[in-house]
Design a protein around this motif. Structure first.
Motif, short mmCIF file in Angstrom:
data_model
loop_
_atom_site.label_atom_id
_atom_site.label_comp_id
_atom_site.label_asym_id
_atom_site.label_seq_id
_atom_site.Cartn_x
_atom_site.Cartn_y
_atom_site.Cartn_z
N LEU A 147 0.83 -1.20 0.00
CA LEU A 147 0.00 0.00 0.00
C LEU A 147 0.87 1.25 0.00
CD1 LEU A 147 -2.68 1.60 0.40
CD2 LEU A 147 -2.41 1.21 2.87
N THR A 148 0.60 2.15 -0.94
CA THR A 148 1.23 3.47 -0.97
C THR A 148 0.16 4.51 -0.67
OG1 THR A 148 2.87 2.79 -2.60
CG2 THR A 148 2.49 5.15 -2.36
N ILE A 149 0.40 5.34 0.33
CA ILE A 149 -0.52 6.42 0.69
C ILE A 149 0.14 7.74 0.28
CG2 ILE A 149 -1.66 7.64 2.59
CD1 ILE A 149 -1.71 4.98 4.12
N CYS A 150 -0.51 8.45 -0.64
CA CYS A 150 -0.01 9.75 -1.08
C CYS A 150 -0.91 10.83 -0.50
CB CYS A 150 0.00 9.83 -2.61
SG CYS A 150 0.68 11.38 -3.25
N CYS A 151 -0.36 11.64 0.39
CA CYS A 151 -1.15 12.67 1.07
C CYS A 151 -0.29 13.91 1.27
CB CYS A 151 -1.67 12.15 2.41
SG CYS A 151 -0.35 11.72 3.56
N ARG A 152 -0.92 14.97 1.76
CA ARG A 152 -0.17 16.18 2.05
C ARG A 152 0.78 15.95 3.23
NH1 ARG A 152 -4.29 21.13 2.49
NH2 ARG A 152 -2.32 22.24 2.69
N LYS A 153 1.98 16.51 3.12
CA LYS A 153 2.98 16.29 4.15
C LYS A 153 2.53 16.82 5.50
CE LYS A 153 7.90 16.82 5.14
NZ LYS A 153 9.21 17.32 4.64
N ASP A 154 1.91 18.01 5.52
CA ASP A 154 1.50 18.57 6.81
C ASP A 154 0.39 17.74 7.45
OD1 ASP A 154 -0.24 19.34 4.82
OD2 ASP A 154 -0.55 21.37 5.58
N ASP A 155 -0.49 17.13 6.62
CA ASP A 155 -1.53 16.25 7.16
C ASP A 155 -0.89 15.03 7.83
OD1 ASP A 155 -3.48 17.93 6.29
OD2 ASP A 155 -4.09 16.70 4.59
N TRP A 156 0.11 14.43 7.15
CA TRP A 156 0.76 13.25 7.72
C TRP A 156 1.52 13.60 8.99
CZ3 TRP A 156 0.38 8.46 8.38
CH2 TRP A 156 1.44 7.68 8.84
N GLU A 157 2.22 14.73 9.00
CA GLU A 157 2.96 15.13 10.20
C GLU A 157 2.02 15.27 11.40
OE1 GLU A 157 6.24 15.41 10.70
OE2 GLU A 157 6.50 14.62 8.67
N ARG A 158 0.80 15.73 11.14
CA ARG A 158 -0.18 15.90 12.21
C ARG A 158 -0.74 14.56 12.69
NH1 ARG A 158 -3.76 18.46 9.43
NH2 ARG A 158 -5.08 16.63 9.13
N GLU A 159 -0.86 13.59 11.80
CA GLU A 159 -1.56 12.35 12.12
C GLU A 159 -0.65 11.16 12.39
OE1 GLU A 159 -4.86 11.98 12.44
OE2 GLU A 159 -5.18 14.11 12.03
N LYS A 160 0.64 11.24 12.08
CA LYS A 160 1.47 10.04 12.05
C LYS A 160 1.60 9.34 13.40
CE LYS A 160 5.92 12.50 12.39
NZ LYS A 160 7.21 12.76 11.68
N THR A 161 1.53 10.11 14.50
CA THR A 161 1.63 9.46 15.81
C THR A 161 0.45 8.52 16.06
OG1 THR A 161 0.55 11.36 16.87
CG2 THR A 161 2.96 11.34 16.81
N GLN A 162 -0.69 8.77 15.39
CA GLN A 162 -1.86 7.90 15.55
C GLN A 162 -1.65 6.54 14.89
OE1 GLN A 162 -4.63 8.90 17.31
NE2 GLN A 162 -3.47 10.77 17.78
N TYR A 163 -0.68 6.47 13.96
CA TYR A 163 -0.47 5.24 13.19
C TYR A 163 0.68 4.40 13.73
CZ TYR A 163 -3.85 6.80 9.75
OH TYR A 163 -5.01 7.19 9.13
N GLY A 164 1.51 4.99 14.62
CA GLY A 164 2.62 4.24 15.19
C GLY A 164 3.62 3.82 14.13
N ILE A 165 4.25 2.67 14.35
CA ILE A 165 5.22 2.15 13.39
C ILE A 165 4.47 1.47 12.25
CG2 ILE A 165 7.13 0.53 13.05
CD1 ILE A 165 7.80 0.91 16.02
N LEU A 166 4.71 1.95 11.04
CA LEU A 166 3.99 1.41 9.89
C LEU A 166 4.50 0.02 9.52
CD1 LEU A 166 3.85 4.53 7.56
CD2 LEU A 166 1.96 3.54 8.84
N PRO A 167 3.62 -0.85 9.02
CA PRO A 167 4.06 -2.15 8.51
C PRO A 167 5.06 -1.96 7.36
CG PRO A 167 1.66 -2.08 8.73
CD PRO A 167 2.15 -0.69 8.95
#
Length: 378
Positions: A65-85
């Motif tokens: 899976l490749t997720i293409c999103c805005r960088k600032d959105d990911w920086e805000r949300e990434k802690t919710q996802y933890g370590i990615l598979p």
């Protein structure tokens, strides 16, 4: 959908069902090499919660899976996802990343011009121009530099500098994030009193409107237009109908009342807007106030609004406020299975158009086509 995608796919393509789960993926991996590549492009966070999807993909090594999103959105949300598979990656759409994804999926994008604001040779020039445009409003050079890293702001500068003819955004941006830079950089068309939006609605198996084609306005921008603003929306939408559809608009000013069947401030507003629009452009085929059934259905129109040149044959629908317009177009889109193109902006100096963040691939193609028509006639 593949008919509308201007790239060559050298692999089988399948639509994933709603309610996708791990069992489905495990049971339906039919490629001989048992590999499946998924690409998600859009927002992340809020209603775009992908945590369960990422978790499901992580349990199946054969799926990537490749997720293409805005960088600032990911920086805000990434802690919710933890370590990615290991089989999930995040990209933000740089030129190199886009090309790499295309190569991995055998996609031919050789004719696409991919522009990355961070590496563009135009970046410094655009920063200086944007700063000059906004310094009277308190903009600093550093703020201009930061803003121009945003693809929407950068794209607006491309249009401003006539290096692009129009801009389409919204699949991963809100309406405000699309229109704010447009108003700051491109501004409004000379003589325009109000920027508004319309949606082109194509309703299958429909005898009303222009053989099932309608223009709805305003469905995205002006929350509570007064009578003066409503008249301007009607006039602008009439011009857009001629430009895009190529037919004469028949404009219905909607209300819950027809020809004074009810009385309230809301009804009076639409009555006054109708009067103003007729005074400003006497040749318009426009009438109101009227209910939707009176506007569309000939037998109802003849009964409720006898003598009207619009009742029963309207193809251009002007809603009294944003509540009605936004709800109305989405009802028609979902319940009547209509194609809904827009919101399309009218009144901007250059074509700038918005998409719903729930848009489909052919919605994007349709809005791009409308933008091209607007640009050709600008």
């Amino acid at each position: 959908m593949l008919d509308y995608i201007p790239i060559k796919l050298n692999m089988p393509v399948f639509a994933l069902p709603s309610g996708l789960n791990v069992d489905f993926l495990q049971e339906n991996l039919t490629h001989k090499d048992k590999k499946l590549s998924l690409l998600y492009v859009g927002g992340i966070g809020g209603v775009y919660d992908l945590k369960q999807f990422v978790k499901a993909v992580g349990n199946i090594p054969e799926v990537h899976l490749t997720i293409c999103c805005r960088k600032d959105d990911w920086e805000r949300e990434k802690t919710q996802y933890g370590i990615l598979p290991l089989n999930v990656r995040i990209v933000h759409g740089t030129k190199e990343e886009v090309k790499k994804i295309a190569e991995e999926n055998n996609l031919d994008i050789s004719k696409a011009n991919i522009v990355d604001p961070k590496t563009s040779e135009k970046y410094d020039e655009y920063v200086e121009s944007f700063y000059e445009l906004r310094k009277a409003k308190g903009m600093t050079v550093e703020e201009a530099k930061q803003k121009l890293l945003d693809p929407v702001f950068f794209g607006m500068m491309m249009v401003k500098k006539e290096e692009a003819d129009g801009l389409v955004s919204g699949a991963a941006h809100s309406t405000a994030d699309t229109l704010r830079p447009a108003l700051q950089i491109l501004k409004t068309k000379p003589g325009t009193k109000l920027v508004s939006t319309f949606n082109v609605m194509v309703v299958p198996n429909c005898e009303y409107g222009e053989n099932g084609v309608f223009m709805f306005s305003d469905c995205a921008l002006n929350p509570k237009p007064n009578s003066e603003e409503l008249s301007e929306i009607a006039i602008s939408t009439a011009e857009s109908f001629k430009q895009i559809i190529g037919k004469e608009p028949r404009i219905a000013m909607l209300s819950y009342s027809t020809y004074g069947s009810a009385k309230s401030e809301d009804v009076s507003k639409v009555q006054e807007a109708t009067k103003l629009a007729k005074e400003k452009v006497p040749e318009l085929v426009l009438d109101g106030e009227m209910q939707l059934d009176a506007a569309l259905v000939p037998i109802v129109g003849a009964s409720k609004a006898p003598g009207s040149n619009v009742a029963g044959k309207a193809n251009t629908i002007i809603f009294p406020d944003l509540n009605a317009g936004n709800i109305g177009y989405k009802l028609v889109e979902r319940l009547a299975k209509a194609e809904a193109y827009g919101p399309v902006c009218q009144g901007m100096a250059k074509p700038v158009n918005d998409l719903s963040r729930g848009c489909k691939a052919d919605d994007i193609v349709g809005v791009v086509a409308i933008t091209a028509v607007q640009a050709a006639q600008n």
